[in-house]
Design an enzyme around this catalytic site. Structure first.
Site, mmCIF file in Angstrom:
data_model
loop_
_atom_site.group_PDB
_atom_site.id
_atom_site.type_symbol
_atom_site.label_atom_id
_atom_site.label_comp_id
_atom_site.label_asym_id
_atom_site.label_seq_id
_atom_site.Cartn_x
_atom_site.Cartn_y
_atom_site.Cartn_z
ATOM 1 N N SER A 261 0.705 -1.075 0.110
ATOM 2 C CA SER A 261 0.148 -0.123 -0.121
ATOM 3 C C SER A 261 0.688 1.155 -0.006
ATOM 4 C CB SER A 261 -1.003 0.120 1.054
ATOM 5 O OG SER A 261 -0.147 -0.032 2.209
ATOM 6 N N LYS A 262 0.217 2.224 -0.523
ATOM 7 C CA LYS A 262 0.891 3.540 -0.770
ATOM 8 C C LYS A 262 1.498 4.141 0.455
ATOM 9 C CE LYS A 262 2.108 7.310 -3.424
ATOM 10 N NZ LYS A 262 3.472 7.147 -3.846
ATOM 11 N N ARG A 263 2.561 4.604 0.742
ATOM 12 C CA ARG A 263 2.910 5.373 1.984
ATOM 13 C C ARG A 263 3.910 6.499 1.495
ATOM 14 N NH1 ARG A 263 3.625 1.020 4.990
ATOM 15 N NH2 ARG A 263 3.404 -0.344 3.053
#
Length: 506
Positions: A261-263
């Site tokens: 997931s994008k962070r």
RNA sequence: GCCCCCAUCGUCUAGGGGUUAGGACACAGGAUUUUCGAUCCUGCAACAGGGGUUCGAAUCCCCUUGGGGGUGCCA
């Protein structure tokens, strides 16, 4: 054989996920392999999550990757528009058809009522926590209300959705190209919303209608869609359309097995332990080659199989050997190490002229752009097998363009001996005499000096490398000297003899 | 909870009844007396567990366990 038409149908969320890129790649490869058409369709029906510029970004990344659609927002095509947000009348037409034939209905339940139903708090909803055949009659919809009430509510502009009336006693059989036979009991499936209260369709309606209208022959998408296939199958059935063939791809995970997931990170090195960045552009920014990225993700879930142990593929080679039959069922973990290795392999195999083109912008920035193409090519020839990233060239090869400004301290301590200065000077005299400054002659000269002083070649080779490049590692010395040329070599050797002893004193 | 999918070295995988279970990355060691981050070689390392079926299961079936997906007026 019917013609192959596949589509990549992303929703523009703001960045391109590494898994999406692989889905796009597999679609592209499948289309090319089968002389088919690769369609790009933008699934932008969620207006609440509209992201400014996301579509442009998506298209830019696809173009960068060379996965250029045959039909899509930027290409003329007979089945447009390719934005679902521009096709709402079409969906309404088909939704209307379903309502008229009794396969769909209006529903007026508020979000609060739905939430109560799902949490089992509604008194009459003890039988179900999902909107399905058990409960639809006790909800607020055109099945439970009188015809007159429904007409009035619609006329009053009451917000409504259109739901699919899922039959209660059906088994849906899916024949997935990758997974084989999968069965679903319609009792498990709820009455999917087809048209939202803002008038936009849900994915389920839109993708079925569009895949049919756009004549899609094969749906190749992520595994997260597998459980909604029965809804889609039922829709195809309601419309009396033939469903396309389906292939559901395995997911891609972080090294620790969690979902990518994008962070917010600024470099790949900042990633938390066990995580990897899902944003394709992070890898582009980090300097990975397009072909290496494509090669790496192609191998996540697919392999040429059966005695073929090739690991490094160009896109052309991927097209030649790709097939859905050889796509794996199980999820894969994205491995940065392998990507790095592939990047190195691709760089090492790249044509020197092509590599030079990649290097030119960087050379200009460094101010190293006043050399001849022939010279660059020779330097690249010496260095290219040693590069993990294109930018390594500017570090590993700096001395081909400017005199070394410092000498590697560890190397100096290890290699620079008391007699080194004298040996350097004598070596200078020898090479100065050479008419042809080539690797063979240089080596001969060096060996002669070594023999005269009864020392191993290494006693001269290592200090010379240090003097001339500043590094203790690099390409074979004689080739390196030849490319540098006599004048620069002698100049640097003399300077080193002056400077290095002082450095060692410190 | 319910439904669905998945399960071979740390990772990507080959192998689909009889194999010393193969390759690649990573890691470790060695070679290259011209270094090395290059190159070559070698090594380490796996069939999740339990039941079947079979003369024989990594391979076929069932169960368990583990992982994942879905269960939205998100896609």
């Amino acid at each position: 054989m019917a013609s192959v038409r596949v589509r990549f149908a992303p929703s523009p969320t703001g960045f391109v996920h590494i898994g999406s890129l692989r889905t796009a790649l597999y679609n592209y490869l499948f289309a090319r392999r089968n002389n088919g058409v690769f369609v790009l369709r933008i699934e932008d029906t969620d207006r609440t999550r509209y992201v400014e510029g996301a579509t442009e970004n998506l298209i830019r990344v696809l173009n960068w990757a060379g996965l250029v659609p045959d039909e899509g927002p930027e290409q003329e095509g007979p089945y447009g528009p390719y934005f679902q947000s521009q096709r709402t009348e079409i969906y309404h037409r088909y939704a209307q058809e379903l309502i008229e034939s009794g396969r769909a209905y209006y529903a007026f339940d508020t979000p609060e009522e739905l939430e109560s139903m799902r949490s089992g708090k509604l008194p009459q909803s003890a039988s179900s926590t999902r909107y399905n055949f058990l409960i639809r009659d006790s909800m607020c919809n055109s099945l439970s209300l009188s015809h007159r009430d429904v007409e009035r509510m619609l006329a009053d502009g009451m917000p409504y959705v259109v739901r699919l009336k899922m039959p209660a006693d059906r088994i849906f059989n899916v024949e997935d190209i990758i997974r084989g036979h999968v069965e679903f009991d319609s009792k498990e499936i709820d009455d999917q919303v087809l048209i939202k209260s803002d008038g936009y369709p849900t994915y389920h309606l839109a993708n079925v209608v569009d895949d049919h209208l756009m004549q899609i022959s094969h749906v190749i998408r992520g595994e997260e869609w597998l459980s909604s296939v029965p809804k889609h199958l039922y829709l195809y059935e309601c419309f009396s359309w033939q469903a396309p063939k389906m292939a559901h791809l395995p997911l891609i995970f972080n090294p620790d097995g969690t979902k990518m997931s994008k962070r917010d990170i600024t470099s790949l090195a900042d990633l938390p332990e066990g995580k990897v960045d899902p944003d394709v552009e992070s890898y582009i920014r980090a300097g990975f080659e397009r072909d290496a990225i494509l090669n790496a993700i192609a191998l996540l879930g697919w392999n040429p199989g059966d005695g073929h142990e090739q690991e490094v593929f160009s896109v052309t080679e991927l097209i030649e050997s790709f097939g859905l039959e050889r796509v794996n069922k199980s999820a894969a973990i994205f491995d940065l190490q392998k990507l790095r290795w592939l990047n190195k392999e691709h760089l090492g195999r790249m044509d020197e002229g092509d590599l030079l083109e990649r290097l030119k912008p960087g050379l200009a920035i460094k101010g190293w752009d006043r050399f001849s193409d022939d010279y660059y090519t020779r330097v690249i020839g010496l260095l290219k097998s040693r590069l993990s990233f294109v930018n390594d060239f500017f570090e590993y090869g700096a001395y081909f363009f400017q005199d070394p400004s410092e000498y590697e301290e560890k190397g100096l301590k290890k290699r620079w001996k008391a007699q080194s200065a004298n040996l350097m000077l004598e070596f200078c005299q020898e090479i100065d005499k050479l008419k042809s400054f080539n690797a063979g002659a240089i080596e001969e000269a060096l060996r002669q000096v070594a023999e005269r002083h009864d020392v191993g070649g290494g006693q001269i080779i290592h200090p010379v490398r240090l003097a001339v490049s500043g590094f203790s590692v690099g390409p074979g010395l004689f080739d390196l000297l030849e490319v540098l040329g006599k004048e620069r070599v002698i100049k640097r050797l003399k300077k080193a003899v002056e400077v290095i002893p002082a450095l060692l004193q410190q």
